[in-house]
Design a protein around this motif. Structure first.
Motif, PDB file in Angstrom:
ATOM      1  N   THR A   1       0.830  -1.211   0.000  1.00 55.27           N
ATOM      2  CA  THR A   1       0.000   0.000   0.000  1.00 55.27           C
ATOM      3  C   THR A   1       0.860   1.254   0.000  1.00 55.27           C
ATOM      4  N   ARG A   2       1.872   1.277   0.887  1.00 52.69           N
ATOM      5  CA  ARG A   2       2.764   2.445   0.929  1.00 52.69           C
ATOM      6  C   ARG A   2       3.443   2.658  -0.417  1.00 52.69           C
ATOM      7  N   GLY A   3       3.914   1.564  -1.006  1.00 53.99           N
ATOM      8  CA  GLY A   3       4.612   1.673  -2.284  1.00 53.99           C
ATOM      9  C   GLY A   3       3.715   2.154  -3.403  1.00 53.99           C
ATOM     10  N   GLN A   4       2.477   1.654  -3.425  1.00 51.94           N
ATOM     11  CA  GLN A   4       1.541   2.099  -4.461  1.00 51.94           C
ATOM     12  C   GLN A   4       1.222   3.583  -4.325  1.00 51.94           C
ATOM     13  N   VAL A   5       1.022   4.044  -3.094  1.00 50.45           N
ATOM     14  CA  VAL A   5       0.737   5.455  -2.869  1.00 50.45           C
ATOM     15  C   VAL A   5       1.895   6.310  -3.377  1.00 50.45           C
ATOM     16  N   ALA A   6       3.135   5.874  -3.067  1.00 48.95           N
ATOM     17  CA  ALA A   6       4.308   6.625  -3.515  1.00 48.95           C
ATOM     18  C   ALA A   6       4.404   6.636  -5.038  1.00 48.95           C
ATOM     19  N   LEU A   7       4.136   5.490  -5.661  1.00 50.72           N
ATOM     20  CA  LEU A   7       4.212   5.402  -7.117  1.00 50.72           C
ATOM     21  C   LEU A   7       3.148   6.261  -7.784  1.00 50.72           C
ATOM     22  N   LEU A   8       1.932   6.178  -7.279  1.00 48.69           N
ATOM     23  CA  LEU A   8       0.861   6.974  -7.865  1.00 48.69           C
ATOM     24  C   LEU A   8       1.123   8.467  -7.699  1.00 48.69           C
ATOM     25  N   GLY A   9       1.762   8.831  -6.581  1.00 55.25           N
ATOM     26  CA  GLY A   9       2.138  10.229  -6.390  1.00 55.25           C
ATOM     27  C   GLY A   9       3.132  10.695  -7.435  1.00 55.25           C
ATOM     28  N   ARG A  10       4.088   9.845  -7.771  1.00 53.46           N
ATOM     29  CA  ARG A  10       5.059  10.204  -8.807  1.00 53.46           C
ATOM     30  C   ARG A  10       4.390  10.316 -10.168  1.00 53.46           C
TER      31      ARG A  10
ATOM     32  N   GLN B   1      11.255   1.546  -9.389  1.00 52.79           N
ATOM     33  CA  GLN B   1      10.536   1.555  -8.119  1.00 52.79           C
ATOM     34  C   GLN B   1       9.478   0.449  -8.099  1.00 52.79           C
ATOM     35  N   VAL B   2       8.831   0.188  -9.241  1.00 49.08           N
ATOM     36  CA  VAL B   2       7.857  -0.904  -9.316  1.00 49.08           C
ATOM     37  C   VAL B   2       8.536  -2.244  -9.029  1.00 49.08           C
ATOM     38  N   VAL B   3       9.700  -2.458  -9.634  1.00 43.50           N
ATOM     39  CA  VAL B   3      10.419  -3.722  -9.435  1.00 43.50           C
ATOM     40  C   VAL B   3      10.877  -3.847  -7.981  1.00 43.50           C
ATOM     41  N   GLY B   4      11.364  -2.752  -7.405  1.00 44.19           N
ATOM     42  CA  GLY B   4      11.753  -2.776  -6.001  1.00 44.19           C
ATOM     43  C   GLY B   4      10.579  -3.073  -5.090  1.00 44.19           C
ATOM     44  N   LEU B   5       9.410  -2.555  -5.426  1.00 44.00           N
ATOM     45  CA  LEU B   5       8.214  -2.808  -4.635  1.00 44.00           C
ATOM     46  C   LEU B   5       7.800  -4.276  -4.726  1.00 44.00           C
ATOM     47  N   ALA B   6       7.965  -4.877  -5.892  1.00 45.68           N
ATOM     48  CA  ALA B   6       7.661  -6.305  -6.036  1.00 45.68           C
ATOM     49  C   ALA B   6       8.556  -7.133  -5.114  1.00 45.68           C
ATOM     50  N   GLU B   7       9.844  -6.791  -5.070  1.00 45.65           N
ATOM     51  CA  GLU B   7      10.760  -7.518  -4.191  1.00 45.65           C
ATOM     52  C   GLU B   7      10.374  -7.328  -2.724  1.00 45.65           C
ATOM     53  N   GLU B   8      10.086  -6.086  -2.336  1.00 49.84           N
ATOM     54  CA  GLU B   8       9.793  -5.797  -0.926  1.00 49.84           C
ATOM     55  C   GLU B   8       8.464  -6.397  -0.476  1.00 49.84           C
TER      56      GLU B   8
END
Length: 374
Positions: free
Chosen positions: A11-20, A33-40
């Protein structure tokens, strides 16, 4: 591997991505950042994005266990992503295709610690959809655009005429000076003129090699010695000794283990590859900084890196830099023909190797070449 995805991190990662995205950002840095979010969010040991092209794929983002494969060309028909790195269990690899308007633009993969569950698949599908959306923004992706044939031909003529003219003019000018003013120049002046002619002749020879290579579709245009086992460290030391004097003095061979296994490929190509990478590092860094070369090995490959402390490379440029004729904004630095890194990638791939660029921590750029072990 966790029992279920980390939904809080997702959720945090999606919010950050959508903000960008809402702020107008796009391109390779957001895809990273998407790939990093998949790993995390999936607790993965690594994640990778393979961009699709007409007849092949290329790894343009890689983390964790897949990091050594960054820049590698992939044939989706015969190169399963799970097999690209030693020690990755195929049963623990989860992948999802990324589409935009029905067209496959690539695929996203994660390496998990155990067999995936439907929950993990659903999260990866969500993130692959986000990756596909990035390709619909037409901002920096795909990383490699195919030029129009006519535009490519016209640019070839322009680049060739411009790039050849400068060294030829300088060589002719100094040769005329020596012919017409030999006595008045004196010994120091004659030596300086000869030095400049030699330097420019070397530049001209390298430029002609690059232009011929870029124009030719025949295998073996440059660096076509028979493939076989060779000592990478020895080849690098020999190649370093042939560099122009000013560049050779800046080069630091910082970590060159003598007990490395043999590489497999064309030994002669190492001189061309090192020259292009070191020249590129010199071009984008200040004269008082060093250019470092180191070598190493892992289970599958041998590698060497050329690192500088220059202006660095923006994430969105790391793949475009290998395109034929592409040039970054070089500021006060002298731009070239945009063929050096294109040549390096072609030479590496002809030996079943690959090359990648990345920003260097603390400033500068790292170029890494990987070749198969013998």
């Amino acid at each position: 591997m966790p029992d279920r995805p980390d939904y809080a991190a997702l959720t945090r990662g999606q919010v950050a991505l959508l903000g960008r995205l809402d702020a107008g950002e796009a391109g390779l840095s957001v895809l990273q950042q998407v790939v990093g979010l998949a790993e995390e969010s999936l607790g993965a040991e690594g994640a990778v994005f393979v961009e699709a092209a007409a007849d092949h794929g290329r790894i343009i983002v890689a983390t964790g266990v897949w990091a050594p494969a960054l820049g590698r060309r992939v044939d989706p028909r015969s190169d399963p992503v799970a097999d690209l790195v030693e020690g990755v269990d195929t049963r623990h690899v989860l992948g999802a295709r990324c589409h935009h308007r029905g067209r496959a633009v690539g695929s996203l993969h994660v390496c998990l610690g155990s067999a995936p569950t439907p929950e993990f698949s659903a999260v990866l599908e969500l993130l692959s959809g986000l990756a596909g959306r990035l390709y619909g923004l037409n901002a920096g992706l795909p990383a490699h655009d195919e030029p129009e044939p006519d535009a490519d031909r016209d640019l070839w003529v322009a680049v060739t005429s411009h790039e050849l003219r400068t060294p030829v003019t300088v060589i002719k000018g100094y040769a005329d000076t020596l012919t017409n003013h030999w006595e008045s120049l004196g010994e120091p002046g004659r030596r300086e003129a000869v030095r400049v002619i030699g330097t420019r002749a070397g530049e001209l020879a390298r430029l002609v090699d690059r232009l011929l290579f870029a124009a030719s579709e025949q295998e073996g245009a440059v660096g076509a010695s028979p493939a076989g086992p060779f000592d990478l460290v020895e080849a690098l030391r020999e190649a370093a000794g042939t560099l122009p004097g000013d560049l050779r003095r800046r080069l630091v061979l910082s970590h060159m283990p003598e007990d490395l296994p043999k590489a497999y490929g064309s030994r002669d190509s190492i001189a061309t590859i090192l020259t292009e990478l070191a020249t590129n590092a010199e071009k984008y860094s200040e004269p008082d900084t060093t250019v470092e070369v180191c070598a190493g090995a892992d289970d599958d490959t041998l590698r060497f890196r050329v690192s500088d402390r220059g202006t660095g490379i923006a994430p969105e440029h790391v793949e475009h830099a290998f395109d034929r004729y592409w040039q970054a904004d070089s500021g006060h630095h002298r731009a070239g023909a945009g063929l050096g890194l294109y040549l390096v990638r072609r030479l590496a791939e002809r030996q079943n190797g690959w090359v990648s660029l990345r920003p260097r921590e603390g400033g500068g750029t790292v170029a890494e070449v990987r070749l198969p072990r013998a």
